[in-house]
Write an enzyme that holds these catalytic residues in place. Structure first.
Site, PDB file in Angstrom:
ATOM      1  N   GLU A  91      -0.835 -12.624  -6.631  1.00 59.25           N
ATOM      2  CA  GLU A  91      -0.001 -11.586  -6.019  1.00 59.25           C
ATOM      3  C   GLU A  91       1.387 -12.107  -5.695  1.00 59.25           C
ATOM      4  O   GLU A  91       2.379 -11.395  -5.882  1.00 59.25           O
ATOM      5  CB  GLU A  91      -0.664 -11.050  -4.751  1.00 59.25           C
ATOM      6  CG  GLU A  91       0.141  -9.934  -4.094  1.00 59.25           C
ATOM      7  CD  GLU A  91      -0.284  -9.625  -2.676  1.00 59.25           C
ATOM      8  OE1 GLU A  91       0.417  -8.821  -2.027  1.00 59.25           O
ATOM      9  OE2 GLU A  91      -1.288 -10.203  -2.213  1.00 59.25           O
ATOM     10  N   GLU A 220       2.303  -1.279  -1.405  1.00 55.48           N
ATOM     11  CA  GLU A 220       1.158  -1.879  -2.093  1.00 55.48           C
ATOM     12  C   GLU A 220       1.111  -1.209  -3.468  1.00 55.48           C
ATOM     13  O   GLU A 220       0.655  -0.088  -3.621  1.00 55.48           O
ATOM     14  CB  GLU A 220      -0.142  -1.632  -1.323  1.00 55.48           C
ATOM     15  CG  GLU A 220      -0.233  -2.359   0.004  1.00 55.48           C
ATOM     16  CD  GLU A 220      -0.650  -3.826  -0.134  1.00 55.48           C
ATOM     17  OE1 GLU A 220      -0.681  -4.343  -1.264  1.00 55.48           O
ATOM     18  OE2 GLU A 220      -0.946  -4.446   0.909  1.00 55.48           O
TER      19      GLU A 220
END
Length: 256
Positions: A91, A220
């Site tokens: 990520e 997100e």
């Protein structure tokens, strides 16, 4: 009988007096040569981009696990390592890459961009420091960039904002989150069905948002544990699409 002829000077003085009484705008400043002085351009708006996590976080657990203020009277860990796809794409790397792409687009549109970290090799900074970055920079907005690590069946993006609101930024933070949500949806991305409502998620526990004294939202972008979304998040073409959408949301919020 003809009316008496007034001296020209008296007439001109009366006209000038009437103009002043009517609230006529003062003349623009002029240079010694008699041409109008140029009006200085307005300073560009500032946006802080916060690429979540960092590439060196896993190497220093003591640093990232130390408690820091959470912005609501408690504490939480300084930072975390973030998640990754099942194929190992981390990520933190996605967040960093996306931030560079968004930065290029915003700067091309005349926005000054400040990043909360200079590279993808370090540790931290802590979430409270990231949250304070917008106030230090005099930013119009802070956008934190992340990808989720939910159950494999979960899919979709969501945009978090501080709820209950803090520092009086609630209405504008919600507008920022909504504008980002709308731009992501317009870019072909689907709002999450597993968290929040209609792509928005009010959160009290995100310290970066709690510490921000300017409007802030956290994107997100998708679920890295979902195979279909992982393919998009991992590909340069997919990150280009995300960058287009996030940039459009920021510029829409700024009215540019």
């Amino acid at each position: 009988m003809h009316a008496p002829i007034r001296p020209v000077a008296v007439v001109l003085a009366a006209v000038a007096l009437c103009a002043a009484c009517a609230g006529a705008a003062p003349a623009a400043p002029v240079t010694p040569s008699g041409t109008p002085e140029p009006v200085p351009p307005a300073p560009p708006p500032v946006v802080v981009l916060d690429p979540g996590h960092n590439g060196g976080n896993a190497a220093d657990p003591a640093a990232i696990n130390r408690p820091v203020p959470d912005g609501r009277g408690g504490t939480k860990a300084c930072n975390t390592t973030g998640t990754a796809t099942d194929d190992g794409y981390p990520e933190h790397a996605f967040n960093w890459d996306l931030a560079q792409r968004v930065r290029q687009r915003l700067e091309a549109a005349g926005v000054r961009v400040v990043l909360t970290r200079p590279d993808d090799d370090g540790v931290g900074p802590c979430v409270d420091e990231r949250g304070a970055a917008g106030g230090r920079a005099g930013a119009a907005a802070v956008v934190s960039l992340h990808a989720d690590g939910a159950a494999p069946a979960a899919a979709g993006f969501h945009v978090a904002h501080a709820d209950p609101p803090v520092h009086g930024t609630g209405p504008e933070a919600l507008r920022l989150a909504g504008t980002l949500r709308d731009a992501l949806r317009a870019g072909g991305f689907t709002p999450a069905g597993y968290i929040g409502q209609d792509g928005l998620d009010g959160r009290p526990d995100l310290a970066g948002l709690n510490h921000s004294t300017v409007p802030a939202a956290l994107v997100e972008a998708g679920n890295m544990r979902n195979a279909a979304e992982a393919r998009v998040l991992s590909s340069p073409e997919g990150r280009e699409r995300y960058a287009d959408a996030v940039s459009a949301g920021v510029l829409g919020y700024l009215g540019r």
